[in-house]
Design a protein around this motif. Structure first.
Motif, mmCIF file in Angstrom:
data_model
loop_
_atom_site.group_PDB
_atom_site.id
_atom_site.type_symbol
_atom_site.label_atom_id
_atom_site.label_comp_id
_atom_site.label_asym_id
_atom_site.label_seq_id
_atom_site.Cartn_x
_atom_site.Cartn_y
_atom_site.Cartn_z
ATOM 1 N N PHE A 93 -7.612 8.095 -8.658
ATOM 2 C CA PHE A 93 -6.620 7.187 -9.223
ATOM 3 C C PHE A 93 -5.387 7.995 -9.625
ATOM 4 N N LEU A 132 -3.899 -1.875 -7.138
ATOM 5 C CA LEU A 132 -4.950 -2.703 -7.725
ATOM 6 C C LEU A 132 -4.460 -3.266 -9.052
ATOM 7 N N ILE A 145 -6.003 5.193 -5.227
ATOM 8 C CA ILE A 145 -5.779 3.842 -5.730
ATOM 9 C C ILE A 145 -4.773 3.917 -6.872
ATOM 10 N N TYR A 181 -12.828 7.671 -4.219
ATOM 11 C CA TYR A 181 -11.422 7.385 -4.499
ATOM 12 C C TYR A 181 -10.962 8.136 -5.746
ATOM 13 N N LYS A 200 -7.306 8.411 0.210
ATOM 14 C CA LYS A 200 -8.248 7.664 -0.638
ATOM 15 C C LYS A 200 -7.757 7.708 -2.084
ATOM 16 N N ARG A 241 0.868 -1.183 0.000
ATOM 17 C CA ARG A 241 0.000 0.000 0.000
ATOM 18 C C ARG A 241 0.901 1.228 0.000
ATOM 19 N N GLU A 286 -13.314 -3.761 -0.316
ATOM 20 C CA GLU A 286 -13.364 -2.306 -0.097
ATOM 21 C C GLU A 286 -14.251 -1.963 1.094
ATOM 22 N N THR A 312 -4.277 1.421 -2.090
ATOM 23 C CA THR A 312 -4.202 0.077 -2.675
ATOM 24 C C THR A 312 -3.499 0.078 -4.026
ATOM 25 N N LEU A 366 -9.803 0.678 0.437
ATOM 26 C CA LEU A 366 -8.807 0.598 -0.630
ATOM 27 C C LEU A 366 -7.829 1.769 -0.585
ATOM 28 N N ASP A 367 -7.723 2.417 0.567
ATOM 29 C CA ASP A 367 -6.800 3.546 0.677
ATOM 30 C C ASP A 367 -5.370 3.087 0.389
ATOM 31 N N THR A 396 -1.998 -5.269 -3.492
ATOM 32 C CA THR A 396 -2.456 -5.340 -2.110
ATOM 33 C C THR A 396 -3.115 -6.697 -1.865
#
Length: 834
Positions: free
Chosen positions: A830, A796, A624, A828, A622, A616, A786, A794, A791-792, A755
């Motif tokens: 990105f 992905l 991703i 979130y 927040k 992470r 989530e 994360t 998903l802070d 993650t």
């Protein structure tokens, strides 16, 4: 091409050290807030200016001037101390000064992660009886009592414990001290979570719900209990120097002590009287040194194992008072005995053992009377006498033992202000003496070079740390760091003193590869985790082991000074690991890891998995980080790029050399770069760093990983991706172990992985696989994750290259737009990796 050449020189070869100048660094690395000082030894005066350079880009990050030092102690004309303490940014670096180039080293909060547990590796190898390392039982007939007034020749069960060193003797003196050190490390750890649980009580792989350090404590206590089977009945050692009959594996030990070859060994009864050591009588005067060790070790040992072994804890705790009473009945020291040679453990000190026993009981809340006893005995020895060991005094082997007086710290850490002042003052006095002795040494190493000088260094660095902790006085921080760095390579020989640490042996690093060990001689194995004896005064070496070397001295130039060290299996005076010395470093190693964790907690930029990979990033935000890893198959790239552009988000692509060399992929890769997405490495040939088993055994050496990494970055360079912009690296197959992570971090990379728990990486599966997952269950699992964990920060992962056998409708990248829209509604954002 110039950049590739620089990487080759700086990282793979590291410009072999000039014959004129050598830079010594701590090869294990530095915590961000450490004092950081390298030492330059030179044959002639020269420029004092130096640069610290980034190991990945070769760019200078700090420039400084060295301070001139007197290197006469080490028979060098010139030396400089190169202070780069102001550099705190985590990363991999090397130092350049004139023609000299240092080994690569790391700065980071995790450089000591796992060290405390790694040291336990050696203790498991040293187990006597059921040995998990070689999976055999040894010395199962021990032993036969000697020196007892009525029971000499009687058999007694004293199996278990640890072998003392490469020989197979066993001593209560060193074994009790080992147990105490381990129990102390657990009891007073700032963060007990640094101790793992990867082995069971037998020392074999597999968690048992008990920290491994306490498994070793229990193993030692089981044996110590046997060595004190009844009140006033104590035993001091098993076997003697008749054991020195050549190197052989412990379960093949066939030495005959008069009971038949390999059929049992003598067990020495504690008499408090001199016992004959061949042609020399030892100088035993009483029982205090041994009986008090039983008392302190049973007391602390019972306290730390009680939650798991309450009945056994009660049993050994019941022996404490009798051991204490016995220690007072016949004040004095108990030494070991030998039959052939004139060398034995000639412990003369004993008041420190009484202090430790009483201080332990006081610290455990057993009553004020123990504070009074501890203070009385502690005042009789204000500092450990070995500190003056180079002032022309005769010194006998292990004469002043244990090497650290933990009783002083226990008293100083109590609630009585007057006692705290008094005993912290004694600790300060010892440290000041060491500082004065090391003031003219460029390495600031004031420890005397007696036999097992590394044990003394371990004791000194532990005392400096404990003093700073209890007093709040930071004046010895540089001294502490210098003592620590000495053990990890900042010494004249440029070698770490712990076998196998650091785990990732980067170019220019050195650890003992030929230590005095039967496992090396017979099996070609290393006693990993063992702290070797360490440098010894030249004349003392010549007297004790001068004819023992088996080959030409590779360290000859560095052995012209006050002390000598040889990485030679024949040198049992400087290159033999010891059980108690290794255990004595565990508490400090745990403190270093705890310090690093505290730094990470105050800088919450990332979270790591058990192998050291970041899973992470910015977990307090927040955000991703979409990640896409690709080998040659990149069939989802067009769809992914269109979705990212539509949603106006940036992502992260990790590409192998295979992917970039594959011509059909090259146009889309150029667009990925042009669109501003992060592009980093995923290995060159999509290699497998380690096997798939639960232990993840290493498959690739450090050199092989580095060679593959170089090729990967050469391909990235063809697309205009500079190394400085590609520090984030996702290992091939998303599979790695701590060794491969250490190597990659040592090259200046930030190792990342998806993650755990997100489930999406299973999107590569095909219907013929037992673990096949369709797209909708993967998305449902992600939403569930989530909701439960967030998903802070994360990473992905979605695979952009999918096997044709997976239906088009089940390819997760085709639903990327849905995933992004849903998570945006959840608040979130990105981004590409920072």
């Amino acid at each position: 091409m110039r950049r590739i050449l620089l990487l080759t020189i700086a990282l793979l070869v590291l410009a072999p050290l000039s014959a004129q100048m050598r830079i010594r660094v701590n090869q294990a690395g530095y915590l961000p807030d450490d004092c950081k000082v390298a030492v330059l030894l030179a044959e002639q005066s020269g420029p004092a200016g130096f640069e610290v350079r980034d190991a990945l880009t070769d760019s200078p990050v700090l420039k400084g001037e060295g301070s001139v030092e007197d290197a006469g102690k080490w028979a060098f004309p010139c030396a400089w101390r190169l202070d780069f303490s102001s550099l705190q940014a985590p990363g991999a670096y090397y130092i350049v000064c004139g023609e000299a180039v240092s080994p690569v080293f790391r700065i980071g909060p995790d450089v000591y992660d796992g060290l405390a547990d790694f040291l336990l590796t050696y203790l498991r190898q040293q187990r006597c009886g059921d040995n998990p390392y070689n999976d055999h039982v040894c010395h199962e007939h021990d032993g036969y009592i000697v020196y007892h007034p009525t029971r000499t020749g009687e058999h007694i069960d004293v199996t278990g414990g640890w072998h003392d060193a490469t020989d197979y003797l066993q001593y209560t003196t060193t074994s009790a001290t080992t147990i105490y050190h381990l129990a102390f490390a657990w009891k007073y750890a700032a963060d007990r979570s640094v101790f793992g649980d990867r082995y069971d009580a037998t020392g074999r792989p597999g968690a048992n719900g008990i920290p491994d350090v306490l498994d070793e404590v229990k193993w030692g206590l089981d044996w110590l209990d046997k060595m004190n089977p009844a009140p006033r009945e104590m035993y001091n050692q098993i076997a003697d120097d008749r054991d020195h009959a050549g190197m052989r594996l412990p379960y093949l030990d066939s030495v005959d002590y008069g009971y038949g070859p390999g059929k049992g060994r003598p067990v020495y009864f504690v008499t408090g009287e001199p016992q004959i050591a061949g042609h020399k009588v030892n100088r035993t005067t009483g029982v205090s040194s041994i009986a008090a060790k039983f008392a302190s070790t049973f007391a602390l040992g019972a306290d730390v194992i009680r939650p798991w072994y309450p009945d056994f804890a009660a049993k050994i705790e019941g022996k404490v008072q009798d051991a204490w009473d016995f220690a007072l009945e016949k004040p004095g020291n108990t030494q070991t005995a030998c039959v052939i040679s004139p060398y034995f453990y000639e412990e003369d000190s004993w008041v420190d053992d009484l202090e430790l026993a009483a201080a332990t009981l006081y610290a455990l809340g057993k009553g004020e009377q123990w504070k009074q006893q501890a203070s009385y005995w502690g005042e009789l020895e204000p500092y450990s006498p070995w500190i003056d060991g180079q002032k022309g005094k005769e010194y006998h082997h292990y004469q002043w033992y244990p090497f650290i007086n933990l009783g002083h710290w226990l008293l100083a850490a109590g609630e009585d202000a007057a006692v705290t002042t008094e005993f912290s003052g004694y600790m300060r006095d010892g440290l000041e003496r060491l500082r004065r002795q090391g003031a003219s040494d460029p390495f600031r190493h004031g420890v005397p070079y007696l036999w097992c000088s590394n044990n003394l260094t371990s004791a000194a660095v532990t005392q400096a740390w404990l003093y700073g902790q209890v007093s709040g006085d930071g004046q010895f921080r540089e001294d502490e760091t210098a003592l620590r760095d000495w053990l990890f390579g900042c010494n004249p020989w440029g070698t770490s003193m712990i076998v196998g640490w650091p785990v990732a042996q980067l170019p220019g690093h050195d650890t003992p590869t030929d230590p005095h060990s039967s496992y090396v001689k017979v099996n070609g194995d290393l006693p990993l985790g063992g702290l070797i004896d360490g440098p010894i005064m030249r004349q003392l070496f010549l007297d004790r082991a001068g004819a023992a070397l088996t080959r030409e001295d590779a360290f000859d130039r560095y052995n012209q000074g006050m002390a000598v060290y040889h990485d030679d299996i024949g040198d049992y005076a400087s290159n033999e690991p010891t059980m108690d010395g290794t255990a004595g470093l565990v508490a400090y190693a745990a403190a270093l890891e705890a310090r690093g964790r505290a730094w990470k907690d105050s800088h919450p930029e990332s979270r790591k998995d058990r192998y050291g990979a970041i899973v992470r990033v910015n977990p307090d935000q927040k955000v991703i980080y979409l990640c896409f890893t690709a080998d040659e198959n990149f069939n989802g790239a067009e769809t992914i790029l269109k979705t990212l552009k539509k949603q106006k988000v940036k992502a992260n692509f990790f590409l192998t050399g295979n992917c970039m060399r594959h011509v059909p992929n090259q146009d889309v890769i150029r667009r990925i770069v042009a669109d501003g997405h992060y592009v980093g490495g995923h290995s060159d040939g999509h290699v497998l760093y380690c096997d798939w088993g639960p232990q993840r055994p290493t498959l690739m050496s450090a050199d092989s990983i580095i060679t593959d990494l170089k090729a990967n970055y050469a391909e990235l360079a063809k697309f205009g991706v500079e190394r400085a912009a590609a520090r984030w690296f996702l290992p091939p197959y998303e599979h790695y172990n701590d060794f491969s992570v250490d190597v990659l971090e040592g090259m200046g990379l930030h190792v990342v992985n998806y993650t755990p728990g997100i489930g999406t990486p299973a999107d590569y599966t095909t219907p013929d696989m037992a673990n096949y997952k369709q797209a909708q269950p993967l998305i449902d699992g992600l939403w569930k994750f989530e909701k439960e964990q967030g998903l802070d920060g994360t990473l992905l992962l979605i695979h952009p290259g999918i096997h044709p056998d997976r239906p088009e409708s089940e390819r997760l990248y085709n639903r990327l737009d849905e995933v992004i829209r849903y998570l945006k509604k959840k608040g979130y954002r990105f981004d590409r990796l920072p």
